[in-house]
Design a protein around this motif. Structure first.
Motif, PDB file in Angstrom:
ATOM      1  N   PRO A  94       0.817  -1.237   0.000  1.00 15.48           N
ATOM      2  CA  PRO A  94       0.000   0.000   0.000  1.00 15.48           C
ATOM      3  C   PRO A  94       0.847   1.283   0.000  1.00 15.48           C
ATOM      4  O   PRO A  94       0.491   2.254  -0.656  1.00 15.48           O
ATOM      5  CB  PRO A  94      -0.806  -0.113   1.298  1.00 15.48           C
ATOM      6  N   ILE A  95       1.971   1.268   0.736  1.00 13.78           N
ATOM      7  CA  ILE A  95       2.836   2.459   0.727  1.00 13.78           C
ATOM      8  C   ILE A  95       3.445   2.638  -0.667  1.00 13.78           C
ATOM      9  O   ILE A  95       3.492   3.747  -1.200  1.00 13.78           O
ATOM     10  CB  ILE A  95       3.939   2.357   1.806  1.00 13.78           C
ATOM     11  N   ARG A  98       1.012   4.245  -2.889  1.00 10.69           N
ATOM     12  CA  ARG A  98       0.932   5.694  -2.622  1.00 10.69           C
ATOM     13  C   ARG A  98       2.040   6.435  -3.356  1.00 10.69           C
ATOM     14  O   ARG A  98       1.842   7.513  -3.888  1.00 10.69           O
ATOM     15  CB  ARG A  98       1.091   5.955  -1.121  1.00 10.69           C
ATOM     16  N   LEU A  99       3.235   5.853  -3.320  1.00 14.19           N
ATOM     17  CA  LEU A  99       4.388   6.496  -3.961  1.00 14.19           C
ATOM     18  C   LEU A  99       4.230   6.508  -5.478  1.00 14.19           C
ATOM     19  O   LEU A  99       4.361   7.545  -6.128  1.00 14.19           O
ATOM     20  CB  LEU A  99       5.672   5.726  -3.627  1.00 14.19           C
ATOM     21  N   LYS A 101       1.751   6.162  -7.468  1.00 16.03           N
ATOM     22  CA  LYS A 101       0.667   6.858  -8.180  1.00 16.03           C
ATOM     23  C   LYS A 101       0.934   8.354  -8.327  1.00 16.03           C
ATOM     24  O   LYS A 101       0.250   9.034  -9.079  1.00 16.03           O
ATOM     25  CB  LYS A 101      -0.682   6.581  -7.529  1.00 16.03           C
ATOM     26  N   LYS A 102       1.962   8.865  -7.644  1.00 13.45           N
ATOM     27  CA  LYS A 102       2.323  10.267  -7.863  1.00 13.45           C
ATOM     28  C   LYS A 102       2.954  10.386  -9.250  1.00 13.45           C
ATOM     29  O   LYS A 102       3.843   9.598  -9.597  1.00 13.45           O
ATOM     30  CB  LYS A 102       3.312  10.741  -6.794  1.00 13.45           C
ATOM     31  N   ASN A 129      13.320  17.612  -5.456  1.00  9.02           N
ATOM     32  CA  ASN A 129      12.290  16.589  -5.484  1.00  9.02           C
ATOM     33  C   ASN A 129      12.480  15.646  -6.680  1.00  9.02           C
ATOM     34  O   ASN A 129      12.353  14.418  -6.559  1.00  9.02           O
ATOM     35  CB  ASN A 129      10.922  17.274  -5.543  1.00  9.02           C
ATOM     36  N   GLN A 132      15.351  13.379  -5.852  1.00 11.23           N
ATOM     37  CA  GLN A 132      14.974  12.364  -4.862  1.00 11.23           C
ATOM     38  C   GLN A 132      14.200  11.227  -5.516  1.00 11.23           C
ATOM     39  O   GLN A 132      14.518  10.047  -5.337  1.00 11.23           O
ATOM     40  CB  GLN A 132      14.072  12.980  -3.779  1.00 11.23           C
ATOM     41  N   VAL A 133      13.174  11.585  -6.261  1.00 10.58           N
ATOM     42  CA  VAL A 133      12.301  10.566  -6.847  1.00 10.58           C
ATOM     43  C   VAL A 133      13.071   9.711  -7.858  1.00 10.58           C
ATOM     44  O   VAL A 133      12.950   8.484  -7.877  1.00 10.58           O
ATOM     45  CB  VAL A 133      11.048  11.220  -7.479  1.00 10.58           C
ATOM     46  N   LEU A 136      15.235   7.225  -6.091  1.00 10.88           N
ATOM     47  CA  LEU A 136      14.494   6.072  -5.568  1.00 10.88           C
ATOM     48  C   LEU A 136      14.041   5.144  -6.688  1.00 10.88           C
ATOM     49  O   LEU A 136      14.200   3.932  -6.604  1.00 10.88           O
ATOM     50  CB  LEU A 136      13.267   6.550  -4.784  1.00 10.88           C
TER      51      LEU A 136
END
Lengths: 332, 89
Positions: A94-95, A98-99, A101-102, A129, A132-133, A136
């Motif tokens: 689930p986390i 959340r990530l 779908k941005k 930002n 960062q993304v 990841l």
């Protein structure tokens, strides 16, 4: 032919899929439409479909042939989320959802998974930002521990201008020796990839080959050693002063046996103070054009736009991103 | 009894950053005291969103420096998005 026109022509010869995480942005919409028309890339816009279509209507931009993807409705959401949390014990599915779908994250995952060849984003996100993304979702190239950036400086000379790469003038404030080595290697690869030249990489300092001693110089000599060891195929030398790096006569006096000194085309600065000051001085005092900052160090080509980017800027950055992608193996 | 927002935040921070819950207090700085880096922060925001079923403005959230400020930010988001802080899970 100016450099950007050259990149566009090269991109057109083999256009790649480029994803834009800020699909609702008017500048991105206009750029995507002309990028598709000119055949520079195959653009994919990420965002809420209804909002993208509304914004396109308001701008009277035809995006009927542009691919639109809405992360929350995409069948890939589940796959990307699973892939992302696969080897992370503190990220549940689930986390991860959340990530992923941005839009910025989703677009990065598309690139990571080979569903797009590169990403151009940041017109509505802070650079930090974006970094960062991408860190990841895409990760860094082998041997590289931090993302960095470079400028292509077009320095006027007798023949018109010559191209010199300056790095890192925009991202890393005080890189470690290890990071500086990574910046040197990535910049060299990009010089080859984008400019088609044999890179000659100078690790700059205020000392040439031990002419002075200080801990600030030690960082540069250590970085030079690390870079040489990690990339023995690249021509790297240091520590060098800027004149010893660029001017053959000075190099002949100060440096023995170097295939870089006097002929450098990639300048690596020891920190952001020197790098940022240098590029602006060359830009404003020498009348040089500064193309960038172009991001490097990620496993796939991604580029950051400033918030004030124009349609022309987006098209140019896209062409550079496509050319970067052409120089890499596809993951499809 | 349901955990308070503060307790839940501590649990999430502890799990995501792998820090003992007892070492986490409202003054703890995510970066300086709890070892978060900029990449972990992005994941932490998503973990808060999942825990409290809220959407957080990412840029504003990433500017939050301490645990106490994060609790304030989450409570504000919950209120704006009509989620009750006392809801059991």
């Amino acid at each position: 032919m100016d450099l950007i026109t050259g990149f566009k022509k090269k991109a057109q010869a083999n256009p790649r899929v480029i994803v834009y995480p800020e699909g609702e942005n008017g500048t991105i919409l206009s750029a995507a439409s002309s990028i598709l028309k000119e055949g520079i890339a195959k653009p994919v816009l990420v965002g809420k479909k209804a909002e993208i279509e509304k914004a396109a209507g308001e701008k009277a931009v035809d995006i009927s042939a542009v691919t639109l993807i809405e992360p929350e409705k995409s069948e890939k959401l589940e796959k990307y989320a699973r892939l992302y949390c696969e080897d992370k014990d503190n990220i549940s599915l689930p986390i991860a959802k959340r990530l992923v779908k941005k839009p910025l994250f989703f677009a990065s995952m598309m690139v990571s998974c080979g569903d797009a060849d590169g990403m151009v984003g940041g017109i509505a996100h802070a650079t930090a930002n974006v970094l960062q993304v991408c860190g990841l979702a895409i990760g860094y190239e082998q041997g590289i521990s931090a993302p960095s950036s470079f400028f292509i400086m077009l320095v006027p000379d007798d023949t018109g201008y010559r191209e010199i790469i300056f790095a890192d003038c925009a991202v890393n404030i005080n890189p470690s020796a290890e990071q500086l080595a990574g910046i040197a290697i990535a910049s060299g690869e990009n010089a080859r990839n984008l400019l088609g030249v044999e890179p000659r990489i100078a690790m700059l300092s205020f000392s040439t080959k031990g002419s002075a001693s200080h801990e600030l110089i030690d960082k540069v000599t250590l970085a030079t050693a690390i870079a040489k060891e990690k990339a023995p195929h690249l021509k790297i030398d240091g520590e060098l002063q800027a004149d010893a790096a660029l001017v053959p006569k000075v190099a002949a006096k100060k440096v023995k046996d170097s295939d870089v000194a006097g002929r450098a085309n990639v300048l690596v600065f020891p920190d952001l103070n020197s790098g940022n000051i240098a590029y602006k001085l060359v830009q404003y005092l020498a009348g040089s054009k500064a193309l960038g900052p172009i991001l490097q160090g990620f496993q796939k080509p991604v580029n950051d736009l400033s918030r004030g980017a124009s349609v022309e800027d987006v098209v140019g950055v896209t062409a550079i991103t496509v050319v970067s992608a052409q120089g890499r193996k596809t993951t499809q | 009894m349901a955990d308070s927002v503060t307790d839940k935040v501590k649990k999430v921070v502890s799990r995501q950053l792998k820090v003992e819950e007892s070492l986490i207090n409202p003054d703890s700085d995510f970066v300086k005291d709890l070892g978060a880096d900029s990449l972990k922060s992005v994941e932490l925001v998503a973990a808060f969103e999942e825990e409290f079923d809220i959407e957080m403005d990412e840029e504003a959230a990433l500017n939050v420096r301490t645990v106490g400020k994060a609790i304030e930010h989450i409570e504000k988001s919950m209120k704006e998005q009509g989620k009750s802080g006392a809801d059991p899970q």
